[in-house]
Design a protein around this motif. Structure first.
Motif, PDB file in Angstrom:
ATOM      1  N   VAL A 147      37.331  -0.423  26.576  1.00  0.00           N
ATOM      2  CA  VAL A 147      38.187  -1.583  26.354  1.00  0.00           C
ATOM      3  C   VAL A 147      37.783  -2.244  25.027  1.00  0.00           C
ATOM      4  O   VAL A 147      36.605  -2.211  24.628  1.00  0.00           O
ATOM      5  CB  VAL A 147      38.048  -2.587  27.521  1.00  0.00           C
ATOM      6  CG1 VAL A 147      38.798  -3.885  27.249  1.00  0.00           C
ATOM      7  CG2 VAL A 147      38.530  -1.957  28.831  1.00  0.00           C
ATOM      8  N   ALA A 148      38.740  -2.841  24.350  1.00  0.00           N
ATOM      9  CA  ALA A 148      38.456  -3.550  23.096  1.00  0.00           C
ATOM     10  C   ALA A 148      37.621  -4.794  23.375  1.00  0.00           C
ATOM     11  O   ALA A 148      38.037  -5.675  24.131  1.00  0.00           O
ATOM     12  CB  ALA A 148      39.752  -3.929  22.401  1.00  0.00           C
ATOM     13  N   GLU A 175      39.368  -8.142  18.915  1.00  0.00           N
ATOM     14  CA  GLU A 175      40.596  -7.622  18.315  1.00  0.00           C
ATOM     15  C   GLU A 175      40.261  -6.602  17.232  1.00  0.00           C
ATOM     16  O   GLU A 175      39.404  -6.835  16.393  1.00  0.00           O
ATOM     17  CB  GLU A 175      41.437  -8.754  17.717  1.00  0.00           C
ATOM     18  CG  GLU A 175      42.770  -8.254  17.177  1.00  0.00           C
ATOM     19  CD  GLU A 175      43.653  -9.367  16.662  1.00  0.00           C
ATOM     20  OE1 GLU A 175      44.534  -9.800  17.427  1.00  0.00           O
ATOM     21  OE2 GLU A 175      43.447  -9.793  15.499  1.00  0.00           O
ATOM     22  N   ILE A 190      44.866  -3.609  17.945  1.00  0.00           N
ATOM     23  CA  ILE A 190      44.599  -3.568  19.390  1.00  0.00           C
ATOM     24  C   ILE A 190      44.042  -4.926  19.790  1.00  0.00           C
ATOM     25  O   ILE A 190      43.006  -5.366  19.265  1.00  0.00           O
ATOM     26  CB  ILE A 190      43.588  -2.446  19.731  1.00  0.00           C
ATOM     27  CG1 ILE A 190      44.074  -1.091  19.209  1.00  0.00           C
ATOM     28  CG2 ILE A 190      43.342  -2.391  21.236  1.00  0.00           C
ATOM     29  CD1 ILE A 190      43.027  -0.010  19.257  1.00  0.00           C
ATOM     30  N   LYS A 191      44.707  -5.591  20.685  1.00  0.00           N
ATOM     31  CA  LYS A 191      44.289  -6.924  21.076  1.00  0.00           C
ATOM     32  C   LYS A 191      43.011  -6.896  21.912  1.00  0.00           C
ATOM     33  O   LYS A 191      42.682  -5.892  22.547  1.00  0.00           O
ATOM     34  CB  LYS A 191      45.412  -7.611  21.854  1.00  0.00           C
ATOM     35  CG  LYS A 191      46.652  -7.907  21.023  1.00  0.00           C
ATOM     36  CD  LYS A 191      47.702  -8.628  21.847  1.00  0.00           C
ATOM     37  CE  LYS A 191      48.930  -8.952  21.006  1.00  0.00           C
ATOM     38  NZ  LYS A 191      49.973  -9.667  21.790  1.00  0.00           N
ATOM     39  N   ASP A 197      40.440  -7.147  24.796  1.00  0.00           N
ATOM     40  CA  ASP A 197      40.463  -6.851  26.235  1.00  0.00           C
ATOM     41  C   ASP A 197      41.560  -5.873  26.623  1.00  0.00           C
ATOM     42  O   ASP A 197      41.948  -5.803  27.799  1.00  0.00           O
ATOM     43  CB  ASP A 197      40.619  -8.140  27.050  1.00  0.00           C
ATOM     44  CG  ASP A 197      39.606  -8.215  28.190  1.00  0.00           C
ATOM     45  OD1 ASP A 197      38.590  -7.503  28.139  1.00  0.00           O
ATOM     46  OD2 ASP A 197      39.843  -8.981  29.139  1.00  0.00           O
ATOM     47  N   THR A 198      42.046  -5.090  25.663  1.00  0.00           N
ATOM     48  CA  THR A 198      43.057  -4.079  25.945  1.00  0.00           C
ATOM     49  C   THR A 198      42.382  -2.743  26.236  1.00  0.00           C
ATOM     50  O   THR A 198      41.435  -2.346  25.544  1.00  0.00           O
ATOM     51  CB  THR A 198      44.002  -3.915  24.754  1.00  0.00           C
ATOM     52  OG1 THR A 198      44.659  -5.162  24.509  1.00  0.00           O
ATOM     53  CG2 THR A 198      45.052  -2.844  25.029  1.00  0.00           C
ATOM     54  N   VAL A 199      42.876  -2.057  27.249  1.00  0.00           N
ATOM     55  CA  VAL A 199      42.366  -0.719  27.554  1.00  0.00           C
ATOM     56  C   VAL A 199      42.758   0.215  26.409  1.00  0.00           C
ATOM     57  O   VAL A 199      43.934   0.290  26.033  1.00  0.00           O
ATOM     58  CB  VAL A 199      42.932  -0.202  28.885  1.00  0.00           C
ATOM     59  CG1 VAL A 199      42.478   1.241  29.140  1.00  0.00           C
ATOM     60  CG2 VAL A 199      42.484  -1.097  30.046  1.00  0.00           C
ATOM     61  N   ILE A 200      41.769   0.908  25.852  1.00  0.00           N
ATOM     62  CA  ILE A 200      41.994   1.776  24.698  1.00  0.00           C
ATOM     63  C   ILE A 200      42.742   3.039  25.126  1.00  0.00           C
ATOM     64  O   ILE A 200      42.477   3.614  26.182  1.00  0.00           O
ATOM     65  CB  ILE A 200      40.654   2.155  24.036  1.00  0.00           C
ATOM     66  CG1 ILE A 200      39.892   0.906  23.579  1.00  0.00           C
ATOM     67  CG2 ILE A 200      40.871   3.116  22.868  1.00  0.00           C
ATOM     68  CD1 ILE A 200      40.566   0.136  22.476  1.00  0.00           C
ATOM     69  N   ASP A 201      43.671   3.478  24.236  1.00  0.00           N
ATOM     70  CA  ASP A 201      44.418   4.721  24.460  1.00  0.00           C
ATOM     71  C   ASP A 201      44.182   5.624  23.255  1.00  0.00           C
ATOM     72  O   ASP A 201      44.101   5.132  22.130  1.00  0.00           O
ATOM     73  CB  ASP A 201      45.905   4.420  24.631  1.00  0.00           C
ATOM     74  CG  ASP A 201      46.673   5.619  25.122  1.00  0.00           C
ATOM     75  OD1 ASP A 201      46.776   6.607  24.366  1.00  0.00           O
ATOM     76  OD2 ASP A 201      47.182   5.572  26.265  1.00  0.00           O
ATOM     77  N   ASP A 243      46.043   5.248  20.100  1.00  0.00           N
ATOM     78  CA  ASP A 243      45.798   4.106  19.219  1.00  0.00           C
ATOM     79  C   ASP A 243      45.034   4.503  17.959  1.00  0.00           C
ATOM     80  O   ASP A 243      44.834   3.674  17.058  1.00  0.00           O
ATOM     81  CB  ASP A 243      44.984   3.022  19.948  1.00  0.00           C
ATOM     82  CG  ASP A 243      45.749   2.455  21.139  1.00  0.00           C
ATOM     83  OD1 ASP A 243      46.976   2.501  21.130  1.00  0.00           O
ATOM     84  OD2 ASP A 243      45.086   1.972  22.089  1.00  0.00           O
TER      85      ASP A 243
END
Length: 349
Positions: A296-297, A300, A338-339, A341-345, A348
Motif C-alpha cells: 500500500v502507498a 502520495e 497514487i494517493k 493509502d491506496t492498494v498498489i497495482d 501503476d
C-alpha cells in the motif's frame, strides 16, 4: 461402536469401555442399572470381571485378611473372604447380563480369572474379546491358554517391565496376532506424575502395528481425555452410579456425568486432531483476501516518481501485490499519481 478388531486403531475414535468390574457389588439389579447408565452416556462396552472366591485368592490371602478398602480406610465389618464371595457373580447372572447388554445394543465384555471362566465367556457367551488384567500379564501359562481361544485379547500392562510386556505379546503371537495393548498404572489412584501417558506413544512405536489404549485409574476425566490426543485406541474407565458407594473401586470410578464427558470429549478431540498433512480449509481460502496484507502507498506517490522503500507499507486487504514482492517495486517509476493509502497495482508502474 460395536467391537470390530480391525476398526480399533490408534488415532481413530476410541472404543470406550465402562469398566463395571465389581462395582455392581454382587447385585444383579445394580449391574443392570450400571449398564443402562453406561449405554445412555454413550459407552461402547459394559465390562465385568469373572472371578470366584476360589479363582482369585489362595487360602493364605484370606487368612491374612488384607482388605482392599473402598474408601482407603481399613474395615473390620467384613472379611476379605466374605466380600469376595458377596461381590462375585455366577454363570446364570452373567448369562442374564449378556442378554441384557444385547438388548441394549452395547457390547458385553469381561475379564476371566481362570481357564474355566475363559471357556465359559468364549464358548458359551461368545464374547467378541477377552480383557486380560495387569496382574496376569506375566502369567504365561494362562496367556497361552487365553490365546488358544482364538479371540482378540486386550492386554493391560500395569505393574510390568518392558521385557515382560514383550514376552506376553510374543506368547500370544504364537497363536494369533489380534492384540490390543493398554497402558495402565495399577495404583488406585495414581499420582499425576506417575501416569506417564507418553508410554502410549512408546508402546505404539515398539509394538507396531498393534493398537494401544489406556486403562485409567485416575480421578476425573482430564487424563483419559488427554490420552485421546496421543491416539489411544481404547479407553477403559471404572464406572459407578455413586462414587461414595461401598465397594472396591467406586472412589476411582467415573460416574454418569464423567462418562458423558469422556465419550463426547473424545469425539471432539479426534475430530480436532484431523490430518497430519497441511491443508487449507474452505474457510481459510475464503478468508485469505480479507485477512492478508498487500503493498500500500505509505504516502502520495506522484507520476514519474522513482519508488523508494519508504514510500510503501503493508495493510489489509490481501487483494493486491503480496508484501514479499516489495523489492521488485523499489526503483520502479510510477505511471500515474497514487494517493496515500491506496492498494498498489502492477499497472501503476
Amino acid at each position: 461402536m460395536n467391537f470390530v478388531f480391525e476398526n480399533i486403531k490408534n488415532f481413530n475414535q476410541p472404543y470406550i469401555i465402562a469398566e463395571i468390574g465389581a462395582n455392581h457389588n454382587g447385585d444383579l439389579n445394580l449391574a443392570k442399572q450400571l449398564i443402562d447408565q453406561a449405554v445412555e452416556a454413550g459407552a461402547d462396552c459394559a465390562k465385568f470381571q469373572s472371578w470366584t472366591k476360589e479363582s482369585i485368592f489362595a487360602k493364605q490371602v484370606y487368612e491374612e485378611n488384607y482388605f482392599l478398602a473402598d474408601d482407603y480406610r481399613d474395615r473390620d465389618d467384613y472379611t476379605l473372604e466374605e466380600i469376595v464371595e458377596e461381590f462375585s457373580m455366577n454363570k446364570e447372572e452373567f448369562i442374564e447380563l449378556k442378554k441384557y447388554c444385547d438388548k441394549k445394543g452395547v457390547d458385553f465384555g469381561c475379564t476371566p480369572f481362570s481357564k474355566a471362566e475363559a471357556d465359559f465367556l468364549v464358548d458359551e457367551l461368545n464374547l467378541p474379546f477377552l480383557k486380560i488384567a495387569s496382574m496376569d500379564l506375566n502369567n504365561i501359562p494362562f496367556l497361552e491358554y487365553l490365546a488358544s481361544k482364538q479371540v482378540p485379547l486386550i492386554l493391560a500392562t500395569g505393574l510390568s517391565e518392558m521385557s515382560e510386556i514383550d514376552e506376553a505379546v510374543r506368547t500370544i503371537e504364537k497363536h494369533h496376532s489380534k492384540i490390543i495393548l493398554l497402558h495402565c498404572v495399577s495404583n488406585y489412584p495414581p499420582l499425576d506424575g506417575n501416569v506417564n501417558l507418553r508410554n502410549i506413544t512408546m508402546l505404539q512405536d515398539y509394538f507396531k502395528p498393534y493398537s494401544v489404549g489406556f486403562s485409567d485409574h485416575t480421578i476425573g476425566v482430564e487424563i483419559p481425555l488427554a490420552s485421546v490426543s496421543l491416539g489411544a485406541a481404547v479407553i477403559e474407565k471404572h464406572f459407578t452410579l455413586d462414587k461414595e458407594m461401598f465397594g472396591w473401586d467406586h472412589k476411582v470410578s467415573a460416574d454418569y456425568q464423567d462418562l458423558i464427558q469422556i465419550v463426547q470429549g473424545s469425539k471432539r478431540i479426534v475430530e480436532a486432531l484431523g490430518s497430519y498433512r497441511r491443508k487449507l480449509t474452505k474457510f481459510d481460502e475464503e478468508k485469505i483476501p480479507a485477512f492478508r496484507r498487500s503493498i500500500v502507498a505509505a504516502k502520495e506517490i506522484v507520476e514519474g516518481q522513482i519508488i523508494e522503500l519508504s514510500d510503501l507499507t503493508f495493510k489489509r486487504p490481501g487483494t493486491g501485490i503480496p508484501p514479499k514482492y516489495v523489492d521488485f517495486l523499489v526503483g520502479k517509476v510510477a505511471k500515474k499519481t497514487i494517493k496515500l493509502d491506496t492498494v498498489i497495482d502492477l499497472k501503476d508502474f
